[in-house]
Design an enzyme around this catalytic site. Structure first.
Site, PDB file in Angstrom:
ATOM      1  N   ALA A   1       0.201  -1.382  -0.040  1.00 36.04           N
ATOM      2  CA  ALA A   1      -0.063  -0.301   0.197  1.00 36.04           C
ATOM      3  C   ALA A   1       0.829   1.057   0.046  1.00 36.04           C
ATOM      4  CB  ALA A   1      -0.751   0.084   1.469  1.00 36.04           C
TER       5      ALA A   1
ATOM      6  N   GLY B   1       1.286  -5.944   0.490  1.00 36.81           N
ATOM      7  CA  GLY B   1      -0.274  -6.028  -0.407  1.00 36.81           C
ATOM      8  C   GLY B   1       0.850  -6.389  -1.952  1.00 36.81           C
TER       9      GLY B   1
ATOM     10  N   GLU C   1       0.545 -10.067  -1.843  1.00 39.30           N
ATOM     11  CA  GLU C   1      -1.052 -10.596  -1.225  1.00 39.30           C
ATOM     12  C   GLU C   1      -1.334  -9.981  -2.612  1.00 39.30           C
ATOM     13  OE1 GLU C   1      -3.639  -9.092   2.326  1.00 39.30           O
ATOM     14  OE2 GLU C   1      -2.117  -7.472   1.640  1.00 39.30           O
TER      15      GLU C   1
ATOM     16  N   GLU D   1       2.641  -6.767   8.128  1.00 39.76           N
ATOM     17  CA  GLU D   1       1.828  -5.876   8.411  1.00 39.76           C
ATOM     18  C   GLU D   1       2.235  -6.124   9.224  1.00 39.76           C
ATOM     19  OE1 GLU D   1       0.395  -6.350   4.236  1.00 39.76           O
ATOM     20  OE2 GLU D   1       1.509  -7.873   5.915  1.00 39.76           O
TER      21      GLU D   1
END
Length: 305
Positions: free
Chosen positions: A109, A154, A157, A179
Protein backbone atom coordinates in the site's frame (compact mmCIF):
# COMPACT_ATOMS: atom_id res chain seq x y z
CA UNK A 1 5.71 3.27 6.90
CA UNK A 2 6.00 0.27 4.61
CA UNK A 3 8.05 2.18 2.05
CA UNK A 4 10.53 3.16 4.77
CA UNK A 5 10.65 -0.44 5.93
CA UNK A 6 11.22 -1.53 2.33
CA UNK A 7 14.04 0.92 1.81
CA UNK A 8 15.81 -0.19 4.98
CA UNK A 9 15.62 -3.83 3.93
CA UNK A 10 17.79 -3.25 0.85
CA UNK A 11 21.59 -3.26 0.75
CA UNK A 12 22.50 0.06 -0.93
CA UNK A 13 25.94 -0.94 -2.10
CA UNK A 14 24.47 -3.62 -4.34
CA UNK A 15 21.64 -1.66 -5.92
CA UNK A 16 23.58 0.76 -8.11
CA UNK A 17 21.11 3.56 -7.36
CA UNK A 18 21.45 7.13 -6.20
CA UNK A 19 20.82 7.74 -2.51
CA UNK A 20 19.48 11.03 -1.20
CA UNK A 21 18.43 12.12 2.29
CA UNK A 22 14.85 11.57 3.37
CA UNK A 23 13.21 13.17 6.38
CA UNK A 24 11.24 10.05 7.22
CA UNK A 25 13.87 7.34 6.92
CA UNK A 26 17.27 8.96 6.67
CA UNK A 27 17.84 7.58 3.17
CA UNK A 28 15.76 7.25 0.07
CA UNK A 29 16.46 5.16 -3.02
CA UNK A 30 16.00 6.58 -6.51
CA UNK A 31 14.83 3.60 -8.53
CA UNK A 32 15.74 3.14 -12.15
CA UNK A 33 13.38 1.62 -14.69
CA UNK A 34 14.37 -1.43 -16.69
CA UNK A 35 14.27 -0.76 -20.42
CA UNK A 36 12.91 -4.16 -21.49
CA UNK A 37 9.51 -2.87 -22.58
CA UNK A 38 8.35 0.35 -24.19
CA UNK A 39 5.70 1.88 -21.98
CA UNK A 40 3.02 4.51 -22.62
CA UNK A 41 3.93 7.85 -21.09
CA UNK A 42 2.28 8.44 -17.73
CA UNK A 43 1.00 4.87 -17.35
CA UNK A 44 1.88 3.06 -14.14
CA UNK A 45 0.35 -0.23 -15.27
CA UNK A 46 -0.06 -1.34 -18.89
CA UNK A 47 -0.46 -4.41 -21.08
CA UNK A 48 2.20 -5.61 -23.50
CA UNK A 49 1.05 -8.30 -25.97
CA UNK A 50 3.82 -10.54 -27.24
CA UNK A 51 3.96 -11.57 -30.89
CA UNK A 52 5.40 -14.29 -33.11
CA UNK A 53 5.72 -17.65 -31.39
CA UNK A 54 4.71 -15.95 -28.13
CA UNK A 55 1.38 -14.71 -29.48
CA UNK A 56 -1.18 -15.31 -26.76
CA UNK A 57 1.08 -14.19 -23.90
CA UNK A 58 -0.03 -10.89 -22.39
CA UNK A 59 2.40 -9.13 -20.03
CA UNK A 60 1.08 -6.72 -17.42
CA UNK A 61 3.91 -4.31 -16.63
CA UNK A 62 4.20 -2.23 -13.45
CA UNK A 63 6.06 1.06 -13.79
CA UNK A 64 5.85 3.37 -10.78
CA UNK A 65 9.56 3.71 -9.97
CA UNK A 66 9.44 6.57 -7.48
CA UNK A 67 7.21 4.59 -5.14
CA UNK A 68 8.41 1.01 -5.77
CA UNK A 69 5.03 0.28 -7.46
CA UNK A 70 3.16 1.11 -4.25
CA UNK A 71 -0.59 0.66 -4.56
CA UNK A 72 -1.98 4.15 -5.07
CA UNK A 73 -5.46 5.01 -6.33
CA UNK A 74 -4.12 5.62 -9.84
CA UNK A 75 -2.06 2.43 -9.89
CA UNK A 76 -4.95 0.27 -8.69
CA UNK A 77 -7.33 1.88 -11.18
CA UNK A 78 -5.00 1.19 -14.10
CA UNK A 79 -4.32 -2.34 -12.83
CA UNK A 80 -8.02 -3.12 -12.62
CA UNK A 81 -8.63 -1.65 -16.09
CA UNK A 82 -5.92 -3.94 -17.49
CA UNK A 83 -7.47 -6.99 -15.83
CA UNK A 84 -10.93 -6.09 -17.13
CA UNK A 85 -9.51 -5.82 -20.65
CA UNK A 86 -7.78 -9.18 -20.41
CA UNK A 87 -10.86 -10.92 -19.02
CA UNK A 88 -12.67 -10.34 -22.30
CA UNK A 89 -9.67 -10.75 -24.62
CA UNK A 90 -10.21 -14.03 -26.48
CA UNK A 91 -6.67 -13.95 -27.87
CA UNK A 92 -4.96 -13.89 -24.45
CA UNK A 93 -3.92 -17.38 -23.35
CA UNK A 94 -1.53 -16.63 -20.47
CA UNK A 95 -0.92 -13.49 -18.38
CA UNK A 96 2.52 -12.67 -16.99
CA UNK A 97 2.73 -9.95 -14.35
CA UNK A 98 6.07 -8.26 -13.80
CA UNK A 99 7.69 -5.03 -12.66
CA UNK A 100 9.84 -2.72 -14.76
CA UNK A 101 11.15 -1.08 -11.57
CA UNK A 102 14.51 -2.32 -10.39
CA UNK A 103 14.41 -3.92 -6.97
CA UNK A 104 10.64 -4.00 -6.50
CA UNK A 105 7.70 -6.12 -7.57
CA UNK A 106 5.23 -4.15 -5.47
CA UNK A 107 5.89 -2.40 -2.16
CA UNK A 108 2.33 -2.82 -0.93
CA UNK A 109 0.00 0.00 0.00
CA UNK A 110 1.01 3.59 -0.66
CA UNK A 111 0.92 4.65 2.98
CA UNK A 112 1.95 8.19 2.09
CA UNK A 113 -1.24 8.59 0.07
CA UNK A 114 -3.17 6.60 2.68
CA UNK A 115 -2.21 9.14 5.35
CA UNK A 116 -4.15 11.82 3.47
CA UNK A 117 -7.39 9.79 3.46
CA UNK A 118 -10.15 9.94 6.04
CA UNK A 119 -11.57 6.73 7.50
CA UNK A 120 -14.32 6.46 4.89
CA UNK A 121 -11.85 6.91 2.05
CA UNK A 122 -9.57 4.26 3.53
CA UNK A 123 -12.45 1.79 3.68
CA UNK A 124 -13.41 2.59 0.09
CA UNK A 125 -9.84 2.16 -1.10
CA UNK A 126 -9.42 -1.18 0.67
CA UNK A 127 -12.69 -2.44 -0.78
CA UNK A 128 -11.51 -1.48 -4.27
CA UNK A 129 -8.13 -3.10 -3.66
CA UNK A 130 -9.72 -6.36 -2.52
CA UNK A 131 -11.99 -6.31 -5.57
CA UNK A 132 -9.04 -5.79 -7.92
CA UNK A 133 -7.14 -8.68 -6.35
CA UNK A 134 -10.20 -10.87 -6.67
CA UNK A 135 -10.45 -9.79 -10.30
CA UNK A 136 -6.89 -11.05 -10.78
CA UNK A 137 -7.55 -14.28 -8.91
CA UNK A 138 -10.64 -15.09 -10.98
CA UNK A 139 -9.20 -14.36 -14.43
CA UNK A 140 -10.20 -17.42 -16.48
CA UNK A 141 -6.69 -17.87 -17.93
CA UNK A 142 -3.39 -18.77 -16.22
CA UNK A 143 -1.51 -15.99 -14.45
CA UNK A 144 2.19 -15.95 -13.53
CA UNK A 145 3.81 -13.41 -11.20
CA UNK A 146 7.48 -12.56 -11.81
CA UNK A 147 9.08 -11.51 -8.53
CA UNK A 148 12.47 -9.95 -9.20
CA UNK A 149 12.41 -7.52 -6.27
CA UNK A 150 10.54 -6.81 -3.07
CA UNK A 151 7.01 -8.22 -2.80
CA UNK A 152 6.00 -7.10 0.65
CA UNK A 153 2.58 -6.69 2.25
CA UNK A 154 0.04 -5.95 -0.44
CA UNK A 155 2.63 -6.78 -3.08
CA UNK A 156 2.80 -10.38 -1.89
CA UNK A 157 -0.98 -10.43 -1.44
CA UNK A 158 -1.26 -9.53 -5.12
CA UNK A 159 1.19 -12.26 -6.15
CA UNK A 160 -0.76 -14.80 -4.10
CA UNK A 161 -3.74 -14.13 -6.39
CA UNK A 162 -1.77 -15.50 -9.36
CA UNK A 163 -1.79 -19.17 -10.33
CA UNK A 164 2.01 -19.40 -10.31
CA UNK A 165 4.89 -17.37 -8.91
CA UNK A 166 8.54 -17.36 -10.00
CA UNK A 167 11.38 -15.56 -8.28
CA UNK A 168 14.75 -14.22 -9.38
CA UNK A 169 18.01 -15.11 -7.69
CA UNK A 170 19.30 -11.66 -6.79
CA UNK A 171 19.44 -10.30 -3.26
CA UNK A 172 16.79 -7.68 -4.04
CA UNK A 173 14.06 -10.34 -3.87
CA UNK A 174 12.31 -9.95 -0.53
CA UNK A 175 9.01 -11.74 0.03
CA UNK A 176 6.81 -11.41 3.09
CA UNK A 177 3.66 -10.21 4.80
CA UNK A 178 5.16 -7.59 7.10
CA UNK A 179 2.02 -5.87 8.37
CA UNK A 180 2.31 -6.94 12.02
CA UNK A 181 5.60 -5.02 12.18
CA UNK A 182 3.47 -1.94 11.51
CA UNK A 183 0.85 -2.98 14.10
CA UNK A 184 -1.73 -3.96 11.45
CA UNK A 185 -2.63 -7.23 9.73
CA UNK A 186 -2.69 -8.24 6.05
CA UNK A 187 -5.94 -6.72 4.82
CA UNK A 188 -6.17 -7.67 1.14
CA UNK A 189 -6.45 -11.44 1.43
CA UNK A 190 -3.09 -12.43 2.88
CA UNK A 191 -4.50 -14.12 5.98
CA UNK A 192 -6.71 -16.26 3.75
CA UNK A 193 -4.64 -17.03 0.66
CA UNK A 194 -1.26 -17.72 2.27
CA UNK A 195 -2.59 -20.43 4.65
CA UNK A 196 -4.44 -22.06 1.75
CA UNK A 197 -1.21 -22.12 -0.22
CA UNK A 198 1.39 -23.26 2.32
CA UNK A 199 -0.66 -24.45 5.29
CA UNK A 200 -1.82 -22.76 8.47
CA UNK A 201 1.21 -23.28 10.75
CA UNK A 202 3.72 -21.95 8.20
CA UNK A 203 1.51 -18.99 7.34
CA UNK A 204 1.06 -18.12 11.02
CA UNK A 205 4.81 -18.16 11.57
CA UNK A 206 5.44 -15.83 8.63
CA UNK A 207 2.63 -13.41 9.49
CA UNK A 208 3.25 -13.33 13.24
CA UNK A 209 6.97 -12.62 12.77
CA UNK A 210 6.82 -10.41 9.63
CA UNK A 211 9.62 -12.63 8.36
CA UNK A 212 11.10 -11.76 4.96
CA UNK A 213 12.22 -14.56 2.62
CA UNK A 214 14.51 -14.68 -0.39
CA UNK A 215 13.56 -16.67 -3.49
CA UNK A 216 15.12 -19.94 -2.35
CA UNK A 217 13.43 -19.82 1.05
CA UNK A 218 10.10 -18.82 -0.51
CA UNK A 219 10.27 -21.78 -2.88
CA UNK A 220 11.12 -24.14 -0.03
CA UNK A 221 8.16 -22.74 1.90
CA UNK A 222 5.88 -23.35 -1.08
CA UNK A 223 5.19 -19.71 -2.01
CA UNK A 224 7.14 -19.85 -5.28
CA UNK A 225 6.83 -22.49 -7.99
CA UNK A 226 10.31 -21.71 -9.29
CA UNK A 227 13.37 -19.87 -8.00
CA UNK A 228 16.04 -19.22 -10.61
CA UNK A 229 19.68 -18.34 -10.17
CA UNK A 230 19.53 -15.51 -12.70
CA UNK A 231 18.72 -12.00 -11.48
CA UNK A 232 15.41 -11.99 -13.34
CA UNK A 233 12.81 -14.75 -13.44
CA UNK A 234 11.07 -13.23 -16.47
CA UNK A 235 12.57 -15.73 -18.92
CA UNK A 236 11.50 -18.59 -16.66
CA UNK A 237 7.97 -17.19 -16.59
CA UNK A 238 7.96 -17.06 -20.39
CA UNK A 239 9.26 -20.63 -20.52
CA UNK A 240 6.37 -21.79 -18.34
CA UNK A 241 3.87 -19.73 -20.34
CA UNK A 242 5.13 -21.21 -23.62
CA UNK A 243 4.44 -24.69 -22.29
CA UNK A 244 0.80 -23.70 -21.88
CA UNK A 245 0.29 -21.99 -25.26
CA UNK A 246 -0.18 -25.19 -27.35
CA UNK A 247 -2.82 -26.58 -24.97
CA UNK A 248 -6.53 -26.29 -25.58
CA UNK A 249 -7.54 -22.85 -24.25
CA UNK A 250 -11.05 -23.99 -23.27
CA UNK A 251 -9.56 -26.95 -21.43
CA UNK A 252 -7.19 -24.65 -19.54
CA UNK A 253 -10.08 -22.38 -18.55
CA UNK A 254 -12.19 -25.29 -17.33
CA UNK A 255 -9.24 -26.87 -15.52
CA UNK A 256 -8.60 -23.61 -13.67
CA UNK A 257 -12.25 -23.34 -12.68
CA UNK A 258 -12.37 -26.98 -11.56
CA UNK A 259 -9.28 -26.54 -9.39
CA UNK A 260 -10.07 -23.13 -7.92
CA UNK A 261 -13.73 -23.78 -7.15
CA UNK A 262 -13.81 -27.55 -6.81
CA UNK A 263 -11.18 -27.62 -4.08
CA UNK A 264 -13.36 -25.37 -1.92
CA UNK A 265 -15.92 -28.20 -1.63
CA UNK A 266 -15.72 -31.54 0.11
CA UNK A 267 -14.50 -34.26 -2.25
CA UNK A 268 -17.83 -35.57 -3.58
CA UNK A 269 -19.10 -32.09 -4.44
CA UNK A 270 -15.72 -31.26 -5.92
CA UNK A 271 -15.92 -34.27 -8.20
CA UNK A 272 -19.40 -33.22 -9.30
CA UNK A 273 -18.10 -29.76 -10.13
CA UNK A 274 -15.23 -31.28 -12.09
CA UNK A 275 -17.75 -33.29 -14.11
CA UNK A 276 -19.77 -30.16 -14.79
CA UNK A 277 -16.63 -28.45 -16.11
CA UNK A 278 -15.83 -31.47 -18.26
CA UNK A 279 -19.34 -31.42 -19.73
CA UNK A 280 -18.80 -27.87 -20.99
CA UNK A 281 -15.86 -29.03 -23.10
CA UNK A 282 -17.61 -32.00 -24.69
CA UNK A 283 -19.41 -30.09 -27.50
CA UNK A 284 -16.41 -27.88 -28.31
CA UNK A 285 -14.66 -27.72 -31.68
CA UNK A 286 -11.33 -27.87 -29.87
CA UNK A 287 -12.10 -31.31 -28.43
CA UNK A 288 -12.87 -32.67 -31.89
CA UNK A 289 -9.73 -31.02 -33.28
CA UNK A 290 -7.66 -32.68 -30.56
CA UNK A 291 -9.04 -36.12 -31.45
CA UNK A 292 -8.51 -35.52 -35.17
CA UNK A 293 -4.93 -34.34 -34.62
CA UNK A 294 -4.20 -37.43 -32.55
CA UNK A 295 -5.54 -39.73 -35.28
CA UNK A 296 -3.66 -37.88 -38.01
CA UNK A 297 -0.44 -37.65 -35.97
CA UNK A 298 -0.14 -33.87 -36.31
CA UNK A 299 -0.14 -30.89 -34.00
CA UNK A 300 -3.63 -29.65 -33.15
CA UNK A 301 -4.70 -26.13 -34.05
CA UNK A 302 -6.98 -24.91 -31.28
CA UNK A 303 -9.21 -21.88 -31.72
CA UNK A 304 -10.81 -21.68 -28.30
CA UNK A 305 -14.21 -22.73 -29.66
Amino acid sequence: MLRTFLARSFQPQRLHRSIVPSASSGIRFISTTQQSAAHPEGKECFIERLTGDDTGIAVVNFNRPKAFNALSRKFVREFRDALHELRYDQDARVVVIRSLVEGAFCAGADLRERSTMNLTEVKQFLAGLRDSFRELETLPIPTIAVIDGAALGGGLEMALCCDLRVGGGNKKVKIGLVETKLAIIPGAGGTQRLPRLIGIPKAKELIYSSKILNSAAAKEMGILNHAVEEDSAYNKALEVAREMLPMGPLAIRMAKSAIDKGTQFEIDSGLEYEQACYAQIMPSEDRLEGLAAFREKRKPVYKGK
